[in-house]
Design an enzyme around this catalytic site. Structure first.
Site, PDB file in Angstrom:
ATOM      1  N   ARG A 240       3.924  -1.413  51.381  1.00 41.17           N
ATOM      2  CA  ARG A 240       3.834  -0.724  52.720  1.00 41.17           C
ATOM      3  C   ARG A 240       3.625  -1.638  53.802  1.00 41.17           C
ATOM      4  O   ARG A 240       3.194  -2.466  53.764  1.00 41.17           O
ATOM      5  CB  ARG A 240       2.091  -0.021  52.556  1.00 41.17           C
ATOM      6  CG  ARG A 240       2.040   1.521  52.425  1.00 41.17           C
ATOM      7  CD  ARG A 240       0.844   2.034  51.859  1.00 41.17           C
ATOM      8  NE  ARG A 240      -0.250   1.579  52.791  1.00 41.17           N
ATOM      9  CZ  ARG A 240      -1.574   2.118  52.780  1.00 41.17           C
ATOM     10  NH1 ARG A 240      -1.842   2.981  51.759  1.00 41.17           N
ATOM     11  NH2 ARG A 240      -2.492   1.732  53.599  1.00 41.17           N
TER      12      ARG A 240
ATOM     13  N   LYS B  94      -9.451   3.886  46.227  1.00 35.53           N
ATOM     14  CA  LYS B  94      -9.731   5.260  46.767  1.00 35.53           C
ATOM     15  C   LYS B  94      -8.710   6.211  46.368  1.00 35.53           C
ATOM     16  O   LYS B  94      -8.794   7.354  45.618  1.00 35.53           O
ATOM     17  CB  LYS B  94      -9.959   5.456  48.070  1.00 35.53           C
ATOM     18  CG  LYS B  94     -11.081   4.689  48.893  1.00 35.53           C
ATOM     19  CD  LYS B  94     -11.309   5.032  50.357  1.00 35.53           C
ATOM     20  CE  LYS B  94     -10.139   4.628  51.112  1.00 35.53           C
ATOM     21  NZ  LYS B  94      -9.851   3.211  51.224  1.00 35.53           N
TER      22      LYS B  94
ATOM     23  N   ARG C  38       0.211  -4.059  45.630  1.00 34.03           N
ATOM     24  CA  ARG C  38       0.507  -2.682  45.687  1.00 34.03           C
ATOM     25  C   ARG C  38       1.954  -2.488  46.025  1.00 34.03           C
ATOM     26  O   ARG C  38       2.344  -3.152  46.728  1.00 34.03           O
ATOM     27  CB  ARG C  38      -0.406  -2.066  46.806  1.00 34.03           C
ATOM     28  CG  ARG C  38       0.062  -0.598  47.064  1.00 34.03           C
ATOM     29  CD  ARG C  38      -0.846   0.431  47.715  1.00 34.03           C
ATOM     30  NE  ARG C  38      -1.349  -0.317  48.792  1.00 34.03           N
ATOM     31  CZ  ARG C  38      -2.588   0.117  49.554  1.00 34.03           C
ATOM     32  NH1 ARG C  38      -3.109   1.099  48.969  1.00 34.03           N
ATOM     33  NH2 ARG C  38      -2.757  -0.544  50.445  1.00 34.03           N
TER      34      ARG C  38
ATOM     35  N   ARG D 245     -13.920   8.677  58.744  1.00 30.33           N
ATOM     36  CA  ARG D 245     -13.910   7.086  59.069  1.00 30.33           C
ATOM     37  C   ARG D 245     -14.794   6.628  60.338  1.00 30.33           C
ATOM     38  O   ARG D 245     -14.955   5.479  60.413  1.00 30.33           O
ATOM     39  CB  ARG D 245     -12.515   6.533  59.098  1.00 30.33           C
ATOM     40  CG  ARG D 245     -11.792   5.863  57.800  1.00 30.33           C
ATOM     41  CD  ARG D 245     -10.204   6.107  58.269  1.00 30.33           C
ATOM     42  NE  ARG D 245      -9.977   4.544  57.724  1.00 30.33           N
ATOM     43  CZ  ARG D 245      -8.917   4.868  56.578  1.00 30.33           C
ATOM     44  NH1 ARG D 245      -8.500   5.915  56.030  1.00 30.33           N
ATOM     45  NH2 ARG D 245      -8.326   3.695  56.299  1.00 30.33           N
TER      46      ARG D 245
ATOM     47  N   ARG E  25      -7.587  -4.583  59.411  1.00 29.19           N
ATOM     48  CA  ARG E  25      -7.820  -3.277  58.718  1.00 29.19           C
ATOM     49  C   ARG E  25      -9.571  -3.293  57.791  1.00 29.19           C
ATOM     50  O   ARG E  25     -10.313  -2.728  58.209  1.00 29.19           O
ATOM     51  CB  ARG E  25      -6.992  -2.872  57.600  1.00 29.19           C
ATOM     52  CG  ARG E  25      -5.809  -2.135  57.978  1.00 29.19           C
ATOM     53  CD  ARG E  25      -4.494  -1.900  57.089  1.00 29.19           C
ATOM     54  NE  ARG E  25      -4.963  -1.112  55.989  1.00 29.19           N
ATOM     55  CZ  ARG E  25      -4.261  -1.207  54.963  1.00 29.19           C
ATOM     56  NH1 ARG E  25      -3.418  -2.191  54.368  1.00 29.19           N
ATOM     57  NH2 ARG E  25      -4.752  -0.442  53.764  1.00 29.19           N
TER      58      ARG E  25
HETATM   59  P1  AP5 Z   1      -5.322   2.461  46.165  1.00 35.05           P
HETATM   60  O1  AP5 Z   1      -5.906   3.422  45.435  1.00 35.05           O
HETATM   61  O2  AP5 Z   1      -4.078   2.435  47.130  1.00 35.05           O
HETATM   62  O3  AP5 Z   1      -6.376   1.932  47.547  1.00 35.05           O
HETATM   63  P2  AP5 Z   1      -6.697   2.758  48.545  1.00 35.05           P
HETATM   64  O4  AP5 Z   1      -8.602   2.507  48.657  1.00 35.05           O
HETATM   65  O5  AP5 Z   1      -6.476   4.107  48.729  1.00 35.05           O
HETATM   66  O6  AP5 Z   1      -6.408   1.706  49.629  1.00 35.05           O
HETATM   67  P3  AP5 Z   1      -5.685   1.890  51.132  1.00 35.05           P
HETATM   68  O7  AP5 Z   1      -5.126   0.696  51.518  1.00 35.05           O
HETATM   69  O8  AP5 Z   1      -4.624   2.986  51.003  1.00 35.05           O
HETATM   70  O9  AP5 Z   1      -6.973   2.508  52.079  1.00 35.05           O
HETATM   71  P4  AP5 Z   1      -6.845   2.405  53.459  1.00 35.05           P
HETATM   72  O10 AP5 Z   1      -8.238   3.322  53.660  1.00 35.05           O
HETATM   73  O11 AP5 Z   1      -6.823   1.372  54.065  1.00 35.05           O
HETATM   74  O12 AP5 Z   1      -5.635   3.357  53.977  1.00 35.05           O
HETATM   75  P5  AP5 Z   1      -5.133   4.520  54.437  1.00 35.05           P
HETATM   76  O13 AP5 Z   1      -3.871   4.884  53.851  1.00 35.05           O
HETATM   77  O14 AP5 Z   1      -6.351   5.539  54.131  1.00 35.05           O
HETATM   78  O15 AP5 Z   1      -5.393   0.803  45.325  1.00 35.05           O
HETATM   79  C1  AP5 Z   1      -4.884  -0.259  45.769  1.00 35.05           C
HETATM   80  C2  AP5 Z   1      -4.033  -0.914  44.828  1.00 35.05           C
HETATM   81  O16 AP5 Z   1      -4.991  -1.387  43.901  1.00 35.05           O
HETATM   82  C3  AP5 Z   1      -3.011  -0.277  44.239  1.00 35.05           C
HETATM   83  O17 AP5 Z   1      -1.736  -0.836  43.872  1.00 35.05           O
HETATM   84  C4  AP5 Z   1      -3.675   0.291  42.658  1.00 35.05           C
HETATM   85  O18 AP5 Z   1      -2.824   0.506  41.981  1.00 35.05           O
HETATM   86  C5  AP5 Z   1      -4.687  -0.814  42.693  1.00 35.05           C
HETATM   87  N1  AP5 Z   1      -5.757  -0.332  41.777  1.00 35.05           N
HETATM   88  C6  AP5 Z   1      -6.368   0.758  42.147  1.00 35.05           C
HETATM   89  N2  AP5 Z   1      -7.649   0.577  41.699  1.00 35.05           N
HETATM   90  C7  AP5 Z   1      -7.571  -0.562  40.662  1.00 35.05           C
HETATM   91  C8  AP5 Z   1      -8.679  -1.252  39.794  1.00 35.05           C
HETATM   92  N3  AP5 Z   1      -9.743  -0.423  39.331  1.00 35.05           N
HETATM   93  N4  AP5 Z   1      -8.357  -2.125  39.083  1.00 35.05           N
HETATM   94  C9  AP5 Z   1      -6.954  -2.812  39.459  1.00 35.05           C
HETATM   95  N5  AP5 Z   1      -6.149  -2.367  40.470  1.00 35.05           N
HETATM   96  C10 AP5 Z   1      -6.712  -1.282  40.924  1.00 35.05           C
HETATM   97  O19 AP5 Z   1      -4.817   4.360  55.967  1.00 35.05           O
HETATM   98  C11 AP5 Z   1      -3.822   3.619  56.601  1.00 35.05           C
HETATM   99  C12 AP5 Z   1      -3.976   3.678  58.084  1.00 35.05           C
HETATM  100  O20 AP5 Z   1      -3.817   5.160  58.609  1.00 35.05           O
HETATM  101  C13 AP5 Z   1      -5.268   3.280  58.517  1.00 35.05           C
HETATM  102  O21 AP5 Z   1      -5.257   1.725  58.770  1.00 35.05           O
HETATM  103  C14 AP5 Z   1      -5.506   3.692  60.000  1.00 35.05           C
HETATM  104  O22 AP5 Z   1      -4.570   3.370  60.725  1.00 35.05           O
HETATM  105  C15 AP5 Z   1      -4.839   5.068  59.611  1.00 35.05           C
HETATM  106  N6  AP5 Z   1      -5.623   6.186  59.194  1.00 35.05           N
HETATM  107  C16 AP5 Z   1      -5.858   6.859  57.935  1.00 35.05           C
HETATM  108  N7  AP5 Z   1      -6.809   7.721  57.961  1.00 35.05           N
HETATM  109  C17 AP5 Z   1      -7.583   7.350  59.041  1.00 35.05           C
HETATM  110  C18 AP5 Z   1      -8.617   8.162  59.616  1.00 35.05           C
HETATM  111  N8  AP5 Z   1      -9.408   9.157  59.015  1.00 35.05           N
HETATM  112  N9  AP5 Z   1      -8.973   7.905  60.823  1.00 35.05           N
HETATM  113  C19 AP5 Z   1      -8.310   7.091  61.794  1.00 35.05           C
HETATM  114  N10 AP5 Z   1      -7.216   6.443  61.199  1.00 35.05           N
HETATM  115  C20 AP5 Z   1      -6.976   6.723  59.958  1.00 35.05           C
END
Ligand code: AP5
Length: 216
Positions: free
Chosen positions: A160, A13, A127, A88, A171
């Site tokens: 991370r 994403k 990552r 979410r 997660r």
């Molecule tokens: P990346 O683009 O980083 O993936 P992502 O979907 O953004 O993954 P996240 O782990 O950041 O999502 P998340 O929702 O768990 O974390 P968030 O920060 O929102 O890609 C991943 C890797 O793959 C990278 O290395 C990239 O280069 C590679 N890649 C990408 N596309 C590719 C492809 N097509 N082919 C090959 N490689 C590829 O949330 C973290 C924490 O914050 C949560 O656990 C929660 O505690 C809190 N939080 C955040 N938002 C909320 C909310 N709305 N409500 C409550 N808690 C929240």
């Protein structure tokens, strides 16, 4: 235009959101990034959020909804928004709908990125994130040309803290329990598109950008 990017951890994403927001001139609102910045700054919200994030749990709805409302007050929000990792939960989706309605706006399209669990785990475990500017890389799929340093600012690339295997498992479980149903909310409104994220980064970007541009 206001877009939402949904999907499980590691599906890509954030990678897609950064590019689509840049090309479409939208403000990129990633709740994970906002929360990590609050943790780094050591604010009251950051201290509260840290325990949830390290455990792989969702930060409470009222905290996240408040952060989003504050973010929408910034000047750049006027040009259009790309929400990444928000909403979410059902309560967050209701809050977003209500906040946008007050502003005379709405969610135009929801992109729900999907890939098998094995792909998610491989992406998360490889990552690396810049400790300085938060740019995201992957040791195999998107390596930095500067090795362990960020191409953009030279900062050190780190893993991370919530990308450890035991936290990733939590997660994924939280995603299935609390977030997977959010797509259903938007499916009913007719603004929903499932995206096959098990493809190369460029193929997904072309698909999503093409769909977003047809809306504008
Ligand atoms: P990346 O683009 O980083 O993936 P992502 O979907 O953004 O993954 P996240 O782990 O950041 O999502 P998340 O929702 O768990 O974390 P968030 O920060 O929102 O890609 C991943 C890797 O793959 C990278 O290395 C990239 O280069 C590679 N890649 C990408 N596309 C590719 C492809 N097509 N082919 C090959 N490689 C590829 O949330 C973290 C924490 O914050 C949560 O656990 C929660 O505690 C809190 N939080 C955040 N938002 C909320 C909310 N709305 N409500 C409550 N808690 C929240």
């Amino acid at each position: 235009m206001n877009l939402v990017f949904l999907g499980p951890p590691g599906v890509g994403k954030g990678t897609q959101a950064a590019q689509v927001a840049r090309e479409m001139g939208l403000a990129h609102v990633a709740t994970g990034d906002i929360l990590r910045a609050a943790v780094k700054e050591g604010t009251k919200t950051g201290l509260e959020a840290k325990g949830y994030m390290d455990a792989g749990k969702l930060v409470p709805d009222e905290v996240v909804n408040r952060l989003v409302r504050e973010r929408l007050e910034k000047k750049d929000a006027e040009k259009g928004l790309l929400f990444d990792g928000y909403p979410r939960t059902g309560a967050q989706a209701a809050s977003l709908d209500g906040t946008l309605k007050e502003l005379g706006r709405r969610v135009e399209m929801v992109f729900d990125f999907q890939a098998p669990d094995g792909v998610l785990v491989e992406r998360i475990s490889g990552r690396r994130t810049c400790g300085k500017c938060q740019a995201s890389y992957h040791v195999k799929f998107k390596a930095s040309s500067k090795g362990d340093a960020c191409e953009k600012c030279g900062g050190a690339l780190v893993q991370r803290s919530d990308d450890r295997p035991e936290t990733v498992k939590a997660r994924l479980e939280v995603y299935r329990k609390d977030t997977a149903g959010v797509g259903e909310h938007y499916r009913k409104t007719g603004t929903y598109a499932a995206i096959d994220a098990n493809r190369p980064i460029e193929a997904i970007s072309a698909d999503v950008l093409g769909r977003a541009k047809r809306l504008s």
